[in-house]
Structure formats: C-alpha cells, structure tokens
Design an enzyme around this catalytic site. Structure first.
Site, PDB file in Angstrom:
ATOM      1  N   SER A  78      73.785  96.261 -63.399  1.00 58.27           N
ATOM      2  CA  SER A  78      73.246  95.050 -64.158  1.00 58.27           C
ATOM      3  C   SER A  78      71.686  95.050 -63.946  1.00 58.27           C
ATOM      4  O   SER A  78      71.126  95.401 -63.181  1.00 58.27           O
ATOM      5  CB  SER A  78      73.662  93.788 -63.654  1.00 58.27           C
ATOM      6  OG  SER A  78      73.175  93.731 -62.356  1.00 58.27           O
ATOM      7  N   LYS A  79      70.997  94.471 -65.236  1.00 58.35           N
ATOM      8  CA  LYS A  79      69.608  94.616 -65.163  1.00 58.35           C
ATOM      9  C   LYS A  79      68.871  93.792 -64.039  1.00 58.35           C
ATOM     10  O   LYS A  79      67.852  94.013 -63.625  1.00 58.35           O
ATOM     11  CB  LYS A  79      68.982  94.174 -66.481  1.00 58.35           C
ATOM     12  CG  LYS A  79      69.163  92.878 -66.948  1.00 58.35           C
ATOM     13  CD  LYS A  79      68.521  92.890 -68.292  1.00 58.35           C
ATOM     14  CE  LYS A  79      68.596  91.615 -68.993  1.00 58.35           C
ATOM     15  NZ  LYS A  79      68.434  91.510 -70.336  1.00 58.35           N
ATOM     16  N   ARG A  80      69.728  92.890 -63.231  1.00 54.88           N
ATOM     17  CA  ARG A  80      69.254  92.129 -62.256  1.00 54.88           C
ATOM     18  C   ARG A  80      69.036  92.866 -61.084  1.00 54.88           C
ATOM     19  O   ARG A  80      67.991  92.796 -60.172  1.00 54.88           O
ATOM     20  CB  ARG A  80      70.335  91.094 -61.622  1.00 54.88           C
ATOM     21  CG  ARG A  80      70.557  90.065 -62.810  1.00 54.88           C
ATOM     22  CD  ARG A  80      70.847  88.766 -62.086  1.00 54.88           C
ATOM     23  NE  ARG A  80      70.913  87.826 -63.373  1.00 54.88           N
ATOM     24  CZ  ARG A  80      70.007  87.216 -64.017  1.00 54.88           C
ATOM     25  NH1 ARG A  80      68.641  87.362 -63.714  1.00 54.88           N
ATOM     26  NH2 ARG A  80      70.150  86.471 -64.813  1.00 54.88           N
TER      27      ARG A  80
ATOM     28  N   ASN B  24      69.049  96.789 -61.431  1.00 57.89           N
ATOM     29  CA  ASN B  24      68.820  98.006 -61.722  1.00 57.89           C
ATOM     30  C   ASN B  24      68.003  98.102 -63.302  1.00 57.89           C
ATOM     31  O   ASN B  24      68.664  97.235 -63.978  1.00 57.89           O
ATOM     32  CB  ASN B  24      69.721  99.103 -61.782  1.00 57.89           C
ATOM     33  CG  ASN B  24      69.809  99.947 -60.589  1.00 57.89           C
ATOM     34  OD1 ASN B  24      68.885 100.587 -60.281  1.00 57.89           O
ATOM     35  ND2 ASN B  24      71.081 100.436 -60.034  1.00 57.89           N
TER      36      ASN B  24
ATOM     37  N   ARG C 108      58.734  92.283 -60.391  1.00 59.87           N
ATOM     38  CA  ARG C 108      60.129  92.376 -59.435  1.00 59.87           C
ATOM     39  C   ARG C 108      59.272  92.745 -57.958  1.00 59.87           C
ATOM     40  O   ARG C 108      59.758  92.242 -56.801  1.00 59.87           O
ATOM     41  CB  ARG C 108      61.113  93.209 -59.697  1.00 59.87           C
ATOM     42  CG  ARG C 108      61.728  92.595 -60.892  1.00 59.87           C
ATOM     43  CD  ARG C 108      63.448  92.455 -60.257  1.00 59.87           C
ATOM     44  NE  ARG C 108      64.278  91.617 -61.236  1.00 59.87           N
ATOM     45  CZ  ARG C 108      65.032  92.222 -62.182  1.00 59.87           C
ATOM     46  NH1 ARG C 108      65.489  93.482 -62.200  1.00 59.87           N
ATOM     47  NH2 ARG C 108      65.734  91.489 -62.814  1.00 59.87           N
TER      48      ARG C 108
END
Ligand code: GLU
Length: 525
Positions: free
Chosen positions: A284-286, A288, A500
């Site tokens: 998931s983009k959270r 990766n 991030r």
C-alpha cells in the site's frame, strides 16, 4: 442467511438444494483456438505497480504460447474514473515495455476496449438475464438497505441483500419501472450448496453460496458493475485465461454463475498472489511507493523494475535473478508461480537496478539514459526559468538544480531549527500539506500554490513560516527555488517520499499523534 422468497429462483435456474456448480477445468487448451489474456485496470488513480505485475504475467503467459495480450479499461465507475488516470496507465505500461496486442488505442477485432463505450452491449445482455429470470429489479432504497445491514450486524448474520424485491410480481415491477422509480438490477443466487471451481494455481476451490450476495449487476445510473461488465467482456473478447490478483477469488462464484446463466463456457481462472510490503501487509502507498510514476521519476530503469516484478512469486527455471522480458516470456511457465505472498522490497529493487546500470549501460549508454531522464525537454523547460534568475556562473547550476534530480534528501531533526516553529508545528505542517497535496486533482503550479496558501491561512501562519518545513523537506535547505513550483515539477510521488522522509527525520508520527492530527485536519476543512 435469510433470503426472501421468489417464485422459485433455485429451480428456475436449474439448481437443486444440494447443487454445486463445477466450472471449467483448469486447463481447457484442447477447446481453445487461441490463448487470449487481458489486464483490466480501472482508471481511478495512479498507475499501480500491481497492475504492471499482473500485466507482465498475462503477457508472458499469452506470448509464450503464441497468444494475444489485451488491455481493457474498466471505467464503469464514472465518479472515480478519469482520462488522466487512463493516460497514465497506458504510458506507464508502455514505459515498462508491456505493450498490448489489442487495446483502446491500438484497436483490435473485439473492441471497443473501454467499457464506457460498451453500454449498449451490457443493456442487451442484462435484458437477456431478466427475460430468463436470472436477474431481477430491486427498488430498495439506500435507507432500507442500511436498516437491513444494521439488523444483520446486530444478529451477527451474513451481510447481504435480503431478497426483498425477489417477491415482486411482474405487473408491479412494470408499473414501478413505468413510473420511473429508481432501481438496480441484481442477480439471483442459489440459496444452498457450494460453488466449486478450479483455480490454475490452487486447484479445486469451494465457496458456499450462502456467502455470496445477490450482486447488483446494473446500477441505478444504468451502468454495469464490475462483475457484470467483466464477465460479458471476457466472454465477448474471447479471453481464454483470466489471470488476476487474488483479491478477486471470492468473486469467482458470481462470475461462474453468470457464465452459466448465459450458457457460456467460463475461462480458466488463475489468481496471482498479492504483492506485499516487507512487513507482509498488502502493498500500500502508506508504506511503499506504489505508483509506477514514482519509480520512473526516481530514475529506475524500466527493464530493472520489470525484471523485479517478474521475481514476484516467480523464478526462472535456471534460477537466474537478472532476466529480460523476452527471456522471461520464452521460459514462462505459470505452474512455477508460488503462492507465498511476494514481498516488494525496495532495497532489493535498488540492488537489481544498480546491477542493470553497471552491467548493461556502457559509459555512452549511461550518459544517454541519464540525459533522457534528467534533461527531458518538458522538465528542463520548467526548471531553467526558475534557476536562471539566481545563476551568476554556470558553476551555480548544479547546486540550484540538485533538488530536481535528487532522490530522498538526507536530513536530521536539526535541519528544522526555526525561531517560530517548534518540532510539533513542523510535523503538523508537513503532514497536513501532504494530505492536502494528495487530494489535489491537478498538480500544476497554481493548484499547488492555492492549496498550500489556503492551508497556511487555515493554520493562521504567515506563508513564509508555513513554507519553511516544506523548503527543508523538498530541497534540504531553508532557501531554494520556489518550493511551490518545485513541488509541482518534481510531482506528488517524489514530493511525498521527501515529505515522509522529513517526517521521519523529525522523529516520525506515532499512531496516537496521527489520530490527533487527523482529527485536527478534519476540523480545518
Ligand atoms: N477492473 C478490475 C481491477 O481494477 C479488474 C479485475 C479483473 O482482472 O478481473 O483490478
């Protein structure tokens, strides 16, 4: 599961209480004139590495056997589908070398290849199901369905439609349709027994009908749902093998039943293991970056990314780790796919990408590949006007342009020292900005500017102070070229990675803090 009574849907469909449906055997090559596979993305966001992974295996499977690989755009969800997303999907699959034999742009004998252009086909087919009594009109309101759901939850029952409209007589249905009452069309499902089908990788799979909902096939807007359009198209496009992610395996009973209702032979089903983050959760983009654009913008070679996707759940018979698309195609054998969840690990990808750069690019090829990436005219055309104003000598350029060609910029908590903003404020600004940027539809300069300016006002901060942590996150410095313009040029994927990283450099955000931030963020809107 309590289902409403119909005249006798079960018998009408030719099932008996203990009936099971056996789908086609896992291999049916003997009946197939041609192997045809497809990838069927929905254009509702960034082009996902998972789409490329599924496309790769479909393409190898078909081409290894002299068959065709088709791209179909599943854009029946009008609210979420965008042309931009479709364009990105086409571009990024092409960038990876995963071109298709038939598709919305290339055409082919089985078009149109965009579901939004096939409405008339679905209408014709739904009428066939209605006439045969395999589907029914449902006039239930959203409120009623909510109530049913609540009661089912309270009683710990299987969730799903309760069959209320199954009992409506023909005349009543006609009257309500004539009165223009809003409705959907659902499929009938056997009340008892199991659906059995073969999965090429898993063998016999059996799912109880009681777990299967009376799926909506046509929505109130007159457009088909995924399940209906997907089956109709796979049949009409003569898809022989449906190779897709394992998240769809529980949908197979509905699909098999539709094939049965129409009297069509189903394709062979093959559900590929899902890609996972290193902590084994679903990719998931959270956790990766999942957009193919990210990997392109960070300077990965398409051959290396494709090779890496080929290693997801698959190994070459000779155990080679580095292989090209044509080598993979030549040696492809779907039976070698292993079902353990493949881990998409960026460190491993970095290693492989480095190997490609060192082994495959001689110095002149390196120069060309780097120049194509860093100096693409469209990109340079936006960067030059920004840095030119600050250049006194060409020797100033590299420093000013660094942020446009860097990956993630090294930072520490000290990088965020500021006289007015403490660490918590910096974290808040970074996280809120990221959430706002992620929600932007357009990433042009004006949209980014309006979005950040509005956020600064909402936080009651001077724009200069507000932008400070973003300057540091994006450029590593408190002063650089316009951070707004820079964000717009590097794009959301790279900006997200840097923001991030900045958040992590400031000590990260705990689950508890994240909850609080989310609440405060909602309150701002
Ligand atoms: N449109 C579906 C998706 O987005 C396709 C699933 C399938 O291959 O059947 O994944």
């Amino acid at each position: 599961m309590g289902r409403g009574k119909s005249s006798d849907p079960v018998d009408a469909m030719g099932f008996h209480d203990d009936s099971s449906i056996i789908a086609a055997p896992a291999t049916r090559q003997e009946n197939m004139s041609q192997i045809r596979t497809r990838v069927a993305p929905s254009p509702t966001g960034d082009p996902h590495v998972g789409t490329a992974y599924i496309a790769l295996f479909n393409r190898c499977f078909a081409h290894q056997q002299g068959g065709s690989f088709i791209l179909r755009i599943e854009d029946t969800d009008q609210a979420r589908s965008t042309k931009k997303s479709e364009d990105f999907i086409l571009q990024s699959l092409r960038w990876l070398g995963l071109d298709w034999d038939e598709g919305p742009d290339t055409g082919g004998d089985f078009g149109p290849y965009r579901q939004s252009e096939r409405s008339e086909i679905y209408t014709r087919h739904i009428n066939e199901l209605l006439d045969a009594g395999h589907a029914f009109h449902c006039f239930c309101s959203a409120e009623r369905l909510d109530e049913v759901r609540k009661t089912q939850m309270q009683n710990k029952q299987q969730l799903g439609y309760d069959g209320h409209c199954l009992s409506l007589g023909k005349e009543e249905v006609q009257q309500r349709l004539a009165a223009g009452e809003e409705h959907v069309i659902r499929m009938k499902i056997p009340e008892q027994g199991e659906c059995e089908f073969q999965d090429l990788l898993r063998g016999n799979v059996s799912i109880a009908w009681s777990q299967i909902d009376m799926q909506v096939l046509m929505k109130s807007d007159g457009l088909p749902t995924y399940h209906f359009a997907n089956v109709v198209d796979d049949h009409l496009m003569q898809i022989s093998h449906v190779i897709r992610g394992e998240e769809w395996i529980n949908s197979v009973p509905k699909h098999v039943l539709l094939y049965q209702y129409f009297g069509w032979q189903p394709p062979v089903f093959c559900h590929m293991p899902l890609l996972r983050n290193p902590d084994k959760s679903k990719l998931s983009k959270r956790k990766n970056p999942t957009s193919i654009n990210y990997y392109r913008d960070m300077g990965y070679l398409p051959e290396a990314l494709l090779n890496y996707l080929g290693m997801m759940g698959w190994t070459m018979p000779g155990g080679e780790e580095k292989f090209s698309l044509s080598e993979m195609t030549a040696q492809f054998d779907i039976e070698r796919v292993s079902l353990g969840g493949p881990i998409f690990d960026i460190e491993k990808l970095d290693w492989l990408n480095g190997k490609y750069i060192r082994e495959d690019l001689d110095d002149s090829a390196f120069i060309k590949a780097y120049a194509d990436w860093a100096f693409a005219p469209e990109r340079v055309g936006r960067i030059v006007p920004l840095i030119k104003q600050r250049v006194e000598r060409f020797s100033d350029v590299a420093d000013l342009a660094h942020l446009f060609v860097a990956g993630v910029i090294p930072l520490t908590a000290d990088s965020f020292q500021h006289k007015k903003l403490d660490q918590a404020s910096c974290l808040q600004i970074l996280q809120f900005s990221l959430w706002r940027l992620e929600a932007l539809e357009n990433f042009d300069r004006d949209s980014v500017e309006a979005c950040l300016q509005q956020l600064a006002e909402a936080l009651e901060l001077k724009i200069r102070d507000f932008l400070f942590p973003l300057f540091v996150a994006i450029s590593g410095k408190a002063v650089s070229t316009s951070v707004i313009e820079s964000i717009s040029i590097i794009g959301l994927d790279v900006a997200r990675a840097r923001i991030r990283h900045a958040i992590d450099s400031l000590g990260g955000i705990s689950k508890k803090q994240a909850k609080r931030l989310e609440k405060d963020f909602q309150a701002l809107a």
